[in-house]
Design a protein around this motif. Structure first.
Motif: not given
Length: 154
Positions: A134-135, A116-117, A119, A73, A71, A98
């Motif tokens: 990336k998601d 992080g960030g 999904t 950064r 997570c 994130q």
């Protein structure tokens, strides 16, 4: 050490841990309190959850050996990464974090890193050694560095 004994040790450390989760040692986390692991999820050896942000892992997931969910950064601007005179005994480096969210029925191959960030949708497969930045939509197979969608899993 028996699975039941391992889970008794982890129960007070992990924020939300379903009873039928299976975690193989060694297992590493930064805090543990920011982690939620859903039912019937299996976490293989040498996994690291850097939970400076929230990490949510859904039900029926399989995490291969050496998976890292990170997570934290640091600023891209080098002049902002390290503070020459930190206040109040704080660490001299600047970080933020994130969350990471993993859907249900996700298979994450060996030595995958998710930053992080990100999904990851339900029923995703992530190929071994991938770096996910990336998601990932539900039902997709992704692999590579950086991870890219190869196609649907079914």
């Amino acid at each position: 050490m028996a699975r039941r004994d391992r889970m008794e040790i982890l129960q007070p450390i992990i924020g939300q841990l379903a009873e039928d989760v299976w975690i193989e040692p060694p297992f590493f986390c930064e805090y543990g309190a920011h982690v939620e692991i859903g039912p019937r999820t299996f976490i293989n050896v040498n996994c690291f959850l850097q939970d400076s942000g929230n990490i949510k892992i859904g039900a029926d997931c399989l995490l291969g050996p050496g998976v890292q969910l990170c997570c934290a950064r640091h600023p891209l601007d080098a002049s902002q990464r390290v503070v020459s005179e930190p206040a109040n005994g704080d660490a001299p480096y600047t970080t933020s974090s994130q969350p990471i969210t993993i859907g249900n029925k996700v298979w994450i191959g060996a030595n995958v890193t998710i930053v992080g960030g990100v999904t990851v949708g339900d029923e995703v497969v992530i190929g071994a050694g991938s770096v996910v930045t990336k998601d990932v939509p539900a039902g997709m197979l992704v692999r590579g560095v950086p991870a890219r969608i190869v196609g649907p899993t079914a």
